[in-house]
Design an enzyme around this catalytic site. Structure first.
Site, PDB file in Angstrom:
ATOM      1  N   HIS A   1     -11.207  -5.145   8.997  1.00 20.44           N
ATOM      2  CA  HIS A   1     -11.986  -4.930   7.775  1.00 20.44           C
ATOM      3  C   HIS A   1     -13.269  -4.153   8.081  1.00 20.44           C
ATOM      4  O   HIS A   1     -14.296  -4.367   7.441  1.00 20.44           O
ATOM      5  CB  HIS A   1     -12.345  -6.273   7.124  1.00 20.44           C
ATOM      6  CG  HIS A   1     -11.167  -7.037   6.604  1.00 20.44           C
ATOM      7  ND1 HIS A   1     -10.289  -7.701   7.422  1.00 20.44           N
ATOM      8  CD2 HIS A   1     -10.699  -7.217   5.338  1.00 20.44           C
ATOM      9  CE1 HIS A   1      -9.342  -8.285   6.684  1.00 20.44           C
ATOM     10  NE2 HIS A   1      -9.565  -7.994   5.421  1.00 20.44           N
TER      11      HIS A   1
ATOM     12  N   GLU B   1       0.816  -1.224   0.000  1.00 16.87           N
ATOM     13  CA  GLU B   1       0.000   0.000   0.000  1.00 16.87           C
ATOM     14  C   GLU B   1       0.846   1.268   0.000  1.00 16.87           C
ATOM     15  O   GLU B   1       0.571   2.218  -0.718  1.00 16.87           O
ATOM     16  CB  GLU B   1      -0.955   0.006   1.194  1.00 16.87           C
ATOM     17  CG  GLU B   1      -2.259  -0.731   0.950  1.00 16.87           C
ATOM     18  CD  GLU B   1      -2.108  -2.234   0.960  1.00 16.87           C
ATOM     19  OE1 GLU B   1      -1.045  -2.727   1.413  1.00 16.87           O
ATOM     20  OE2 GLU B   1      -3.043  -2.927   0.526  1.00 16.87           O
TER      21      GLU B   1
END
Lengths: 302, 327
Positions: free
Chosen positions: B129, B60
């Site tokens: 998440h 990322e």
């Protein structure tokens, strides 16, 4: 190299005189690298640099007056007084910024390579960074991305052997940074960073390969900074005076002059011309106004 | 009017814009041939190929930094994080570089980057998440933060993001992505500007300010309370940065009472900011103390009973509205 050297020396004097308000990391001793690489670049090529970035800005085409004025905090500076030593921007000449954070320049140069590949342009992205950045995740993620997408990006690692005062031999068990290129499947090259001709040759090959679609290259330039990490800082305890003297004797400007003994008159003329240029630049910066405080919140958004 | 899901609505906006703007490319894990974990890029790889639908390694920080450099040099990157939780590995590139780039360059560089991902608690996704973080990003100068509550707004706001020269966080609640809602035909080129809240329901007794999934739950609560004789005005912020306080203050002037309903943490959050500005600019209009209802200040648990306990429920929202009206 003369422009960089004399500008840096003027900045060091200005720092002592209190004209520079923040940090000042000089590039003295490392001039051959910026000069050797940037000789191959045009204003359309995008250069991304680190906290020790004065030399990169000058070699890419930022006039000394704009660099000095920036460190003096003046509105005529290349970043209009918003940046100082560690945030030098001049996109007009492809100087896409220096950074106070170690590592991002590697990723941004990768991104520039992505743009040029996406839009079919023959330009390159170039990242200059120190040995300290090679142990940062940005180095490993950026080189991997540039390799898998075969981007026109050149990674110039200026191994001056110390991250501030931490030796590269302490920070990694493999201090031959160029060998890490093999981990990513890209060419890695090692040159004497004080030899401007060697840097120029290695960079020329890598940049030509990148422009013709051959992908990225990592070039490690072994070098040394002969002044303290930053002006005004102590410079003892972590390296020996003998080492500093040894590297001062390997002054890249003197090394180039020694290769061309028949050109001494021209070297002297260049030195004199640059002296006048830098004196004028300092005077210009001193005479420039500070930015108006009312503009401090401009340019946050487009 | 035809009905589309959130995902289909934003994908339509992306498809039409990619066809005319060759500088747009999408990066992320599985956004190429796979079409995105949530279908955000379905069918686009076949049209535009791997350079414009760029699958990435799990790196990322690397690809967000790459997107920054690409935006500085004339491209329009869209980073698709799948789950917004994954953005945290790249926050230095966002706060120190992307958000500050226009400023550092004294306005000579633009930063047209879209950072999109799914947010929100639900489906036992557990704590890696389920995060939202929009108030964290809204705290930083230089970023636009968008949280749509329905497919119509998602498309209009995404169209604006695709033309924006500022970095945009485009955050969609994963529990409503699959829900359909009315969206005008493709020929209708409507856009929704950033910083314009929507009065989602007109009322006179109390103003409820919300966004995302909670906005939909607040509308359901308002419908129920209408049966109890309470008239609720519901304001959908739509964008956290910029924050449309004039619309909120206009409503407050009418109702005199205000409740902010937000799934995310209370401390230093959306409600804290809205109510602080209400106190500064609308104090004389208040007939009762301003109130907020938030999710619990905790990491997100897995088990359905625990998960439900950390999010404002329909009943909790309805009761909080009654309390503000009775105060």
């Amino acid at each position: 190299m003369q422009v960089i050297r004399q500008t840096e020396e003027a900045l060091a004097r200005s720092h002592q005189a209190g004209l520079i308000h923040g940090a000042c990391h000089t590039y003295v001793g490392e001039e051959a690298i910026a000069a050797g690489v940037c000789a191959h670049l045009t204003h359309d090529d995008a250069l991304f640099s680190t906290h020790r970035g004065h030399g990169h800005a000058l070699a890419k085409g930022v006039p000394p007056r704009e660099l000095i004025a920036e460190l003096f905090g003046r509105v005529t500076g290349c970043s209009r007084g918003r940046g100082g030593s560690m945030h030098l921007f001049s996109p007009e000449v492809g100087m896409m910024g220096t950074s106070g954070i170690v590592g991002p320049c590697i990723l941004q140069a990768t991104g520039a390579g992505y743009t040029f590949k996406l839009l079919g342009k023959p330009h390159v992205g170039v990242a200059f960074f120190g040995d300290g950045a090679s142990n940062n995740g940005a180095f490993h993620e950026g080189l991997n991305l540039a390799a898998i997408y075969q981007l026109p990006t050149i990674f110039i690692c200026e191994n001056n052997q110390f991250a501030t005062e931490i030796a590269i031999t302490y920070a990694t068990r493999n201090a031959d940074i160029w060998t890490k290129a093999a981990s990513f499947g890209m060419p890695g090259v090692c040159v004497d960073g004080n030899d401007s001709v060697a840097v120029w040759q290695a960079a020329g090959e890598a940049i030509a390969r990148a422009r013709s679609g051959g992908g990225p290259t990592l070039i490690e330039c072994k070098t040394y900074r002969t002044r303290a990490h930053a002006e005004g800082m102590r410079d003892g305890g972590y390296r020996s005076a003998e080492d500093v003297e040894k590297w001062k004797a390997r002054d890249p400007i003197k090394m180039l002059a020694a290769r061309m003994p028949q050109e001494q008159a021209e070297f002297a003329a260049i030195e004199a011309d640059v002296k006048a240029l830098v004196e004028e630049a300092v005077a210009f910066a001193k005479a420039s106004p500070y930015p108006d405080g009312i503009t401090a919140t401009e340019h946050i958004y487009a | 009017m035809r009905e589309l899901t959130f995902t289909a609505a934003t994908r339509e906006a992306l498809t039409e814009r990619m066809a005319v703007d060759p500088s747009i490319f999408v990066m992320g894990e599985g956004i190429g041939p796979r079409g995105g974990n949530f279908g955000t890029t379905l069918g686009l790889y076949e049209k535009h190929g791997p350079l414009r639908l760029c699958d990435t390694p799990i790196a990322e920080r690397g690809f967000v930094g790459l997107a920054c450099g690409a935006a500085m040099t004339g491209a329009r990157p869209i980073v698709d994080f799948m789950f917004l939780d994954f953005i945290l590995d790249s926050v230095g590139e966002i706060f120190n570089q992307i958000a500050k780039m226009q400023y550092m360059s004294s306005g000579r560089l633009k930063m047209p980057v879209i950072l999109r991902g799914c947010i929100g608690i639900g489906s036992s996704a557990a704590t890696h998440h389920s995060s939202s973080y929009y108030s964290v990003f809204a705290h930083v100068p230089g970023l636009r933060v968008i949280v749509p509550s329905n497919p119509h707004d998602a498309k209009g706001l995404f169209r604006t993001a695709l033309r924006s020269d500022d970095p945009v966080l485009f955050l969609e609640h994963k529990n409503i992505l699959h829900l359909k809602g009315p969206v005008p035909d493709e020929s209708d080129e409507y856009t929704i500007p950033f910083g314009l809240a929507n009065v989602a329901r007109v009322g006179r007794d109390v103003t409820v300010v919300s966004l995302g999934l909670m906005l939909r739950r607040a509308l359901e609560a308002a419908e129920k309370l209408a049966g109890e004789g309470i008239s609720v005005e519901v304001i959908d912020l739509r964008t956290v940065a910029p924050l449309d306080m004039p619309t909120v203050l206009t409503s407050l002037k009418k109702t005199g009472r205000i409740l902010v309903v937000d799934e995310t943490f209370a401390p230093f959050g959306v409600g804290a900011e809205v109510i602080a500005q209400v106190n500064e600019r609308g104090f004389d209009d208040l007939d009762a103390p301003p109130a907020r209802l938030n999710g619990a200040h905790t990491p997100t648990p897995y088990s359905p009973t625990l998960e439900a306990a950390v999010v404002p429920s329909f009943d909790a929202i309805a009761q909080a509205i009654r309390d503000v009206v009775a105060a």
